[in-house]
Every structure is written in C-alpha cells, then in structure tokens.
Design a protein around this motif. Structure first.
Motif, PDB file in Angstrom:
ATOM      1  N   ALA B 246      30.860  67.817  27.117  1.00 61.79           N
ATOM      2  CA  ALA B 246      32.257  67.556  27.484  1.00 61.79           C
ATOM      3  C   ALA B 246      33.074  68.838  27.437  1.00 61.79           C
ATOM      4  N   PHE B 247      33.835  69.081  28.464  1.00 57.34           N
ATOM      5  CA  PHE B 247      34.679  70.272  28.530  1.00 57.34           C
ATOM      6  C   PHE B 247      35.984  69.961  29.255  1.00 57.34           C
ATOM      7  N   ASP B 248      35.854  69.457  30.483  1.00 54.77           N
ATOM      8  CA  ASP B 248      36.995  69.373  31.404  1.00 54.77           C
ATOM      9  C   ASP B 248      38.185  68.617  30.843  1.00 54.77           C
ATOM     10  N   GLU B 249      37.943  67.397  30.328  1.00 58.27           N
ATOM     11  CA  GLU B 249      39.105  66.610  29.923  1.00 58.27           C
ATOM     12  C   GLU B 249      39.752  67.180  28.666  1.00 58.27           C
ATOM     13  N   PHE B 250      38.936  67.759  27.771  1.00 59.67           N
ATOM     14  CA  PHE B 250      39.516  68.382  26.575  1.00 59.67           C
ATOM     15  C   PHE B 250      40.371  69.578  26.991  1.00 59.67           C
ATOM     16  N   TYR B 251      39.780  70.409  27.851  1.00 59.46           N
ATOM     17  CA  TYR B 251      40.454  71.638  28.273  1.00 59.46           C
ATOM     18  C   TYR B 251      41.737  71.323  29.031  1.00 59.46           C
ATOM     19  N   ASN B 252      41.694  70.336  29.907  1.00 60.01           N
ATOM     20  CA  ASN B 252      42.844  70.066  30.770  1.00 60.01           C
ATOM     21  C   ASN B 252      43.890  69.166  30.129  1.00 60.01           C
ATOM     22  N   ILE B 253      43.480  68.283  29.233  1.00 60.38           N
ATOM     23  CA  ILE B 253      44.465  67.388  28.614  1.00 60.38           C
ATOM     24  C   ILE B 253      45.104  68.054  27.396  1.00 60.38           C
ATOM     25  N   LEU B 254      44.277  68.680  26.558  1.00 63.93           N
ATOM     26  CA  LEU B 254      44.817  69.246  25.330  1.00 63.93           C
ATOM     27  C   LEU B 254      45.187  70.717  25.474  1.00 63.93           C
ATOM     28  N   GLY B 255      44.598  71.392  26.451  1.00 61.82           N
ATOM     29  CA  GLY B 255      44.800  72.834  26.581  1.00 61.82           C
ATOM     30  C   GLY B 255      46.224  73.182  26.966  1.00 61.82           C
ATOM     31  N   GLY B 256      46.584  74.447  26.790  1.00 65.56           N
ATOM     32  CA  GLY B 256      47.934  74.892  27.123  1.00 65.56           C
ATOM     33  C   GLY B 256      47.946  75.664  28.421  1.00 65.56           C
ATOM     34  N   SER B 257      49.063  76.285  28.687  1.00 67.26           N
ATOM     35  CA  SER B 257      49.155  77.091  29.899  1.00 67.26           C
ATOM     36  C   SER B 257      49.858  78.378  29.543  1.00 67.26           C
ATOM     37  N   GLY B 258      49.583  79.418  30.309  1.00 68.71           N
ATOM     38  CA  GLY B 258      50.211  80.707  30.047  1.00 68.71           C
ATOM     39  C   GLY B 258      49.905  81.174  28.640  1.00 68.71           C
ATOM     40  N   SER B 259      50.928  81.576  27.910  1.00 69.81           N
ATOM     41  CA  SER B 259      50.686  82.132  26.586  1.00 69.81           C
ATOM     42  C   SER B 259      50.618  81.051  25.506  1.00 69.81           C
ATOM     43  N   SER B 260      50.613  79.778  25.921  1.00 71.13           N
ATOM     44  CA  SER B 260      50.561  78.722  24.928  1.00 71.13           C
ATOM     45  C   SER B 260      49.157  78.142  24.850  1.00 71.13           C
ATOM     46  N   SER B 261      48.648  77.942  23.633  1.00 69.80           N
ATOM     47  CA  SER B 261      47.296  77.406  23.511  1.00 69.80           C
ATOM     48  C   SER B 261      47.315  75.889  23.539  1.00 69.80           C
ATOM     49  N   GLY B 262      48.483  75.273  23.611  1.00 70.27           N
ATOM     50  CA  GLY B 262      48.571  73.827  23.708  1.00 70.27           C
ATOM     51  C   GLY B 262      48.057  73.132  22.464  1.00 70.27           C
ATOM     52  N   ASN B 263      47.479  71.964  22.658  1.00 76.13           N
ATOM     53  CA  ASN B 263      47.041  71.164  21.519  1.00 76.13           C
ATOM     54  C   ASN B 263      45.535  71.171  21.345  1.00 76.13           C
ATOM     55  N   ILE B 264      44.863  72.158  21.950  1.00 77.01           N
ATOM     56  CA  ILE B 264      43.403  72.158  21.934  1.00 77.01           C
ATOM     57  C   ILE B 264      42.875  72.247  20.504  1.00 77.01           C
ATOM     58  N   GLY B 265      43.691  72.774  19.584  1.00 78.66           N
ATOM     59  CA  GLY B 265      43.272  72.854  18.195  1.00 78.66           C
ATOM     60  C   GLY B 265      43.027  71.490  17.568  1.00 78.66           C
ATOM     61  N   LEU B 266      43.582  70.429  18.162  1.00 81.44           N
ATOM     62  CA  LEU B 266      43.384  69.087  17.618  1.00 81.44           C
ATOM     63  C   LEU B 266      41.943  68.636  17.782  1.00 81.44           C
ATOM     64  N   ALA B 267      41.361  68.918  18.939  1.00 85.06           N
ATOM     65  CA  ALA B 267      39.977  68.504  19.187  1.00 85.06           C
ATOM     66  C   ALA B 267      39.361  69.500  20.150  1.00 85.06           C
TER      67      ALA B 267
END
Lengths: 425, 318
Positions: B246-267
């Motif tokens: 699994a990669f795509d949904e984690f990266y695109n749903i939790l990930g950030g954009s630009g200089s923000s890492s988003g919420n990917i740290g959650l999972a």
C-alpha cells in the motif's frame, strides 16, 4: 561440401543481421533519449524552477530567459516549470546525465559532497559579496566555498485584521499565552481563531517553536535540541491543538492565504510572499506580527527561507551556465527586483535592493524586512531532510497521539545524531 | 551424382528447418529475456549492491558499508513503526475484503435478473486509479469542512462535522483509508469468486438437497466454501501482497503538499517511508535496503499463508 557452405552462408548472415539490427535498434533507442546540446547552432541551457503560485511568475521567468538570448545570441535558455513535488523530481534528475544545467533549490551539504553543484565563488566581485545578505551567503556555503546564489528571502508572518482585534479588545500577541488567548477570543461558531495548516502547525512550526523558546537545532556540528525548552515549546502546540481554536481541513495549506482572506480563520501563519494577495483582500485593516516569543525567556522569531540558484556540476557546459546565473542573479538588478516584489513579496537578498524598493516601504512589508534581519533564523546546510522527517514524526506523535514530549524529542535527537554521524563520516 | 545431390539437398532442408526453429526460438525469447534482464535482473542486483553501500545523493554503489543500512533501518523506530502500521492495516483489510467480495459475489450470483449489470457496476471501481480515488475521498467525500459529503450526511442526523483525516483520536483516518481500498478492490476479488462460483456443479447442490441438507448456511458451509478453496487462497494471497505494498492512498490522503508534510506521520506505511528515505532524503542505499526488507517480509508471509492453506501441496493435485 561447397554447396552446403554456400547454403549456410545466407542464413548465418541473416542471424547476424538480426542481432546487428537488434543492437543497432537498442543503441538508437538509447541515444534517442539523450537530447542534443545545440539547436540551430545555439547552445541550449535548461533551467528548472518549482511552480510559483503567484500570477505572472510563469511569464516572468520565460521573459528573463528571452532577455538573456537577446544579449547572448548564441545561448538559448529552456525554462522548465515543475508543478508538484519539485524536490523529489529535481533530486532524481540530478542523478542522471540529462539533468538541468541550472536550477533553484535549497543547498544541502549532501549535494556538495556528492559533487552535484559547482562552486560559484568567482562570480561575485567583493562589492557584490558585501551587498548580499551575509547570512544568506553563509547558508549557501560549504567548507568556505559558495555553491548557490540567493534569489529571494522568504519569511513567515502571522496575519490578522486590526478591526477584529479592536472589537475583541486585544493587542497583537507578544507571547504564546497571548496568542492562545487571542485565538480563543476570536473563535466564533462560523470562524476559527487561527490557521496553522491542516496538520495543526506541525510542519509550519516545527522549527519556529523551539526558536521562539531561544533554543536551536544544529550548532557547530552538534544536535542541540534535546532540552526542556524544546519540550515546552512543543507542548504549547499541543495546547493550541486541544484548544478548539485551530482551523483544520481547509482546502489549501498554510502557505496559501485563502483561509485568512476568505474569513475561515481570524489569524493565519503564512508568508510575506502572500502579502500582495492578502492586502488586496483586507486593505489597511491588515496587521501582521512575526511568531511571538514562547514566554519571557523566549524571543519573537521568523524563519529565513527562500530559494537559491545553482549550477549542475555534471553537465558539459558548466562555465556557460555559471555566466548565465551571474547575469541573472548577480548583475541584473532589474530582474532581481522584479522577481522579489513583482508578483509575490520576497525580501531581496541584496541590501542595496531591499532598501531602495518603494513596495517594501508599506507598513507590513517594512516591518517584515526589519524583523527578518533582527529575528530571522535558518537551519545550516548540514541539516538534512531525514532530520526534518525524524523531528516531524516526533512532533506528530506529541501533538496527535499525546505521547510524552521529552521522550519523543530525545528519540528524535538520537535519530538526528545518527544521521549527522553518517553525514560527517 | 543424382543421389549425392539428393542427399545434399535433404541435409540442406533439415539444416534449414533446424535453423528456422532455432531462429524463431531466439526471435521469440530474446525480447522477453532482454526485458527481464534489463528491467528486472540488473535493477535487482544493482539495488542489492546499493543496499550494501553508502549511496547518498548518488545511485552508484562502491562505498561498501556491509549490512549497516539494514541494521540502521531495523533499529529505526520510524521504520519499525511503519511495519507495525502496515501489519495492522493488512490484518484488517484482508479479512474485510475477503468477506465483502465473497458476499457480493454470492449476492450477484444468486440474483435472478440483471447479473451482468451488477457485475459490471461492482467491477467498475477497479478501473479507478488509487490516486484519483484518494483525492476524491480527501477533498470531497471526507472533507473536514461542514460541506463535505460525509459531514453533510451526518449533519442530517444532527451530528457535528468530523475531522476525518487530521485527528488521531478517534482515528477516523483509518475509516477513510479502509473504505477507499475496499471501494477500489472489492469488485476485482468479487469477479474471481464469481468465476469460481460458476464452476461449482449444480449436481452437488442437488445431491445435498436429496441428502437433506437444509438451510442456506449448511449448504454454504459444506458445499460452497470448500469448492471455493482455490479461489479463496488466490484472493487471500493477492490481497495480502497488495496490502503490504500500500502506498497511493496513504500518500495522497494523509500526505501534505509543498513544504507541509501533512498528516502522513499518523500512518506511514513502509513504502512511503522508503520513498521518503530514497527520494526526499536521497539516501538510495538505505532505500534499497528497505525494499529488500519489505520483499523478504512479503515472501515470508506468502509462504506461511500457502503452508497454512496447503496450497501447492500434494493434496492439491487431487
């Protein structure tokens, strides 16, 4: 015997022909991928930019490229404008022989050590060097050599509306406690008090918070953030996230001013770059401060960010590429000024430009320029993106999962120390 | 003279034939082999050598450091955490997908009319890319604002809008991740079950009815399920491998954009971790080592699962 030999010959020739054709086809395929350096006798240099969000920037960089060809008819600049994950695309392109000749990025020591960027010291006259922001030059140097020319200085600002502060009877925050109070006072049923990004400020304030507590990250090749001040500053973000005053789930992230201009949040941590768009929406009601001090022992702070131009050391025309960057980012003051204040607002890294720009004399930008020189902080080139990633994970655990801050910071510090050892080996 | 010519001609023909066979053999095999060597074998060997090297901002191996990339990863709490994340995800998504797809297959199999229509309708999401589906989930369906679709629905019941993606307690983001994956993959596994269901001879059900097997569940338990064994094993295996990758949904749903890492740290699943190490941090040695660790885990789990179900054993042949 003879006839047999004769009949074999055409066949074996066919087999050899097939192999020959195959290898030729493969070769043609591979060589077809490499681009020629010259078009109509003109040397083509490729220049990469990340996608700037402000209107007019795309046209501007193409105009600069055409201007260079006007003064240097034998050179053509091919501009590549990269949307999306610029850092990853650039880093991958730099591994191949067909990467860009010149590009913008933030300098890291790893790039220098991998031999990806060419030293640029000979492009600066002593007068140029004295005019450039000394801290920028220091951040763009590794082991005493300059590898990048600062194009723009970026910084963060906390934007607010003066009328809302007045109505709530509050002053611009000078400490974290005052900021929390302001966020509470300004939160209504239809509007949140503060916007720090959709992750609750983890990315935007990762470095800003400990700086506001008067501590740092990497000093004299040592990891120094494992201390009680960092702990307190990250705990303040936990408090903010639990206060119910933060806007979350907005369509754009903290670096885009929409949440503030559309009134979804009363205050927003954003950048000076967004000032023109924000001023257009809010006019003279606009107020801004840099990030407030954590407490009496802290200090107000903003980050010194931005972009720098570099030359790819692995391309055949390094000398021509260097001359081009010298023209664009050292000699051509018109372009530098246009790029700094023509679209979004950025502080020109050259002192003489920064003080001579009327656009930066307006109240908010003038305040910003002064604060940047007084309180601007940056990470050294030795700080790597894995360290940012380690620290981000820890702050996520602290803010989102409620893990104890001291343990998380200690664990991030030990990961960062390991990264640092790898780098210094 | 004539005989000699005849023999020579025969030999010529035979040789030509043999040569023809040989030529067509190489003609057919060479492109595939070249592709395998060029795009599989060389990258694998290269990747393995990289995983034993310090390769910072370079994809050239040579600065060998033994197994340090491996030990570094296996002592990195972030990487171990990502393994745990994907383990929990797999533990949840594999049985859920299995139950839903089998249930859908049986439902579609048993409806008297419109079988083709429903089969198509449930299969269509398989054609949607994970990236597109993730963005739909993130920006419209599970948007945290009150006008997001999910929030609008719960709003009809008088509930306050929920931050589906950004909060850890309760961890609503798991609901988002799981529902996106179920939406996209259940239809595909349903088709596998549907094909297998059509293979079960009607006579078995008739015989069971004669022997007095009554009730849908008894028939399902003793006839349908055992007959679906081969399909079950392949669904579970494919599903397990897909879940680990699994990669795509984690990266695109939790990930950030630009200089923000988003919420990917959650999972952060291991593939996103490896992507960050290799492509953001440019440490290709450690990235390659991570790739080999994941491969090893997938192979181990697949073998264990096959062992559990006796797939490929002597009994299977009968």
């Amino acid at each position: 015997m003879n006839s047999q030999e004769k009949t074999y010959l055409p066949n074996s020739r066919t087999r050899r022909d097939i192999i020959k054709t195959f290898t030729f086809a493969c070769g043609a395929l591979l060589s077809g991928c490499a681009s020629s350096d010259y078009v109509n006798g003109k040397l083509v240099l490729t220049q990469w930019y990340h996608q700037y969000g402000e209107k007019g920037t795309f046209q501007a960089v193409h105009r600069y490229a055409r201007e260079y060809t006007k003064v240097n008819p034998h050179i053509l600049i091919k501009v590549v404008w990269i949307p999306g994950d610029y850092g990853t695309k650039l880093a991958t392109a730099l591994l191949t022989p067909d990467g860009p000749d010149v590009f913008e990025n933030q300098l890291s020591q790893a790039m220098v050590e991998a031999g990806q960027v060419a030293p640029l010291d000979d492009l600066f006259t002593p007068a140029d060097l004295a005019d450039f922001n000394a801290r920028d030059t220091a951040l763009n140097s590794v082991n005493g050599k300059i590898y990048a020319i600062k194009m723009i200085d970026d910084m963060g600002l906390l934007y607010y509306r003066k009328s809302q502060f007045k109505a709530a009877g509050i002053q611009p925050p000078t400490t974290m406690a005052e900021l929390l109070n302001a966020a509470k006072m300004l939160t209504t049923s239809s509007r949140k008090g503060l916007y720090l990004g959709n992750d609750g400020g983890i990315s935007a304030l990762l470095n800003v918070l400990p700086w506001s507590a008067n501590t740092d990250f990497l000093v004299d090749n040592r990891i120094v953030f494992n201390n009680p001040r960092t702990v307190t500053s990250y705990q303040a973000l936990v408090q903010l996230n639990r206060s119910g005053t933060l806007l979350m789930g907005a369509p754009t992230d903290w670096w885009d001013p929409s949440a503030f201009t559309q009134g979804a949040a009363a205050m927003q941590w954003c950048g000076l770059w967004a000032y023109p768009a924000i001023y257009k929406a809010v006019q003279d009601d606009l107020g801004a401060v840099i990030w407030p001090a954590l407490d009496a022992a802290g200090s107000p702070v903003t980050f010194l960010g931005g972009w720098s131009a570099m030359v790819n050391a692995n391309r055949p025309h390094v000398e021509e590429a260097k001359r081009f960057l010298q023209w664009q980012w050292i000699q051509n003051r018109k372009i530098q000024l246009d790029w700094c204040v023509g679209y979004g607002f950025h502080v020109p890294p050259r002192h003489s430009l920064a003080v001579s720009t009327p656009k930066l004399q307006q109240p908010v930008p003038a305040y910003a320029v002064e604060m940047l020189s007084k309180y601007g902080k940056a990470l050294p080139p030795l700080w790597s993106s894995s360290m940012t990633s380690d620290l981000t994970s820890s702050l996520t655990n602290i803010v989102k999962l409620g893990h104890p801050a001291d343990q998380e910071i200690a664990s991030a510090a030990s990961s960062c120390r390991r990264e640092l050892r790898r780098e210094l080996e | 003279m004539t005989t000699t010519t005849q023999t020579a001609r025969d030999g010529e023909n035979r040789a030509r034939k043999r040569l023809g066979t040989e030529l067509s053999f190489w003609g057919f095999v060479t492109p595939a082999m070249a592709g395998l060597v060029l795009f599989m074998a060389i990258p694998m060997v290269w990747g393995f050598l990289l995983s034993l090297s310090r390769a910072q901002n370079t994809i050239h191996f040579g600065h060998f450091i033994g197994v340090r990339n491996y030990t570094d990863l296996l002592t990195d709490p972030e990487f171990l955490n990502s393994l745990w994340t994907i383990f929990v995800f797999t533990l949840f998504i594999v049985p859920t997908t299995f139950v839903f797809s089998l249930w859908l297959a049986i439902a579609v199999h048993n409806i008297p009319r419109g079988k083709a229509f429903f089969r198509t309708v449930f299969f269509i999401p398989t054609a949607v890319s994970y990236a597109a589906a993730s963005l739909i989930a993130r920006m419209s369906f599970y948007s945290g604002q009150s006008n997001g679709f999910a929030n609008h629905i719960i709003g009809l019941f008088g509930l306050a809008p929920i931050q589906w993606i950004g909060t850890a307690s309760p961890p609503w983001y798991w609901l988002v991740l799981v529902s996106v994956r179920l939406w996209l993959q259940v239809g595909f596994y349903m088709i596998i079950f549907l094909a297998a269901l059509q293979q079960i001879p009607r006579s078995l059900y008739e015989a069971a009815a004669l022997d007095g097997a009554s009730g849908g569940f008894t028939v399902f338990r003793y006839i349908t399920l055992p007959q679906l064994r081969a399909a079950t094993v392949s669904v579970l295996l494919l599903n397990l491998i897909a879940a680990f990758q699994a990669f795509d949904e984690f990266y695109n749903i939790l990930g950030g954009s630009g200089s923000s890492s988003g919420n990917i740290g959650l999972a952060r699943p291991p593939l996103v971790y490896i992507y960050n190490v290799a492509l953001s941090s440019q440490d290709f040695g450690r990235g390659a080592a991570g790739g080999f660790i994941i491969t090893f885990i997938i192979v181990a789990f697949t073998l264990a699962q096959s062992r559990l179900f006796g797939f490929g054993s002597a009994k299977e042949g009968r």
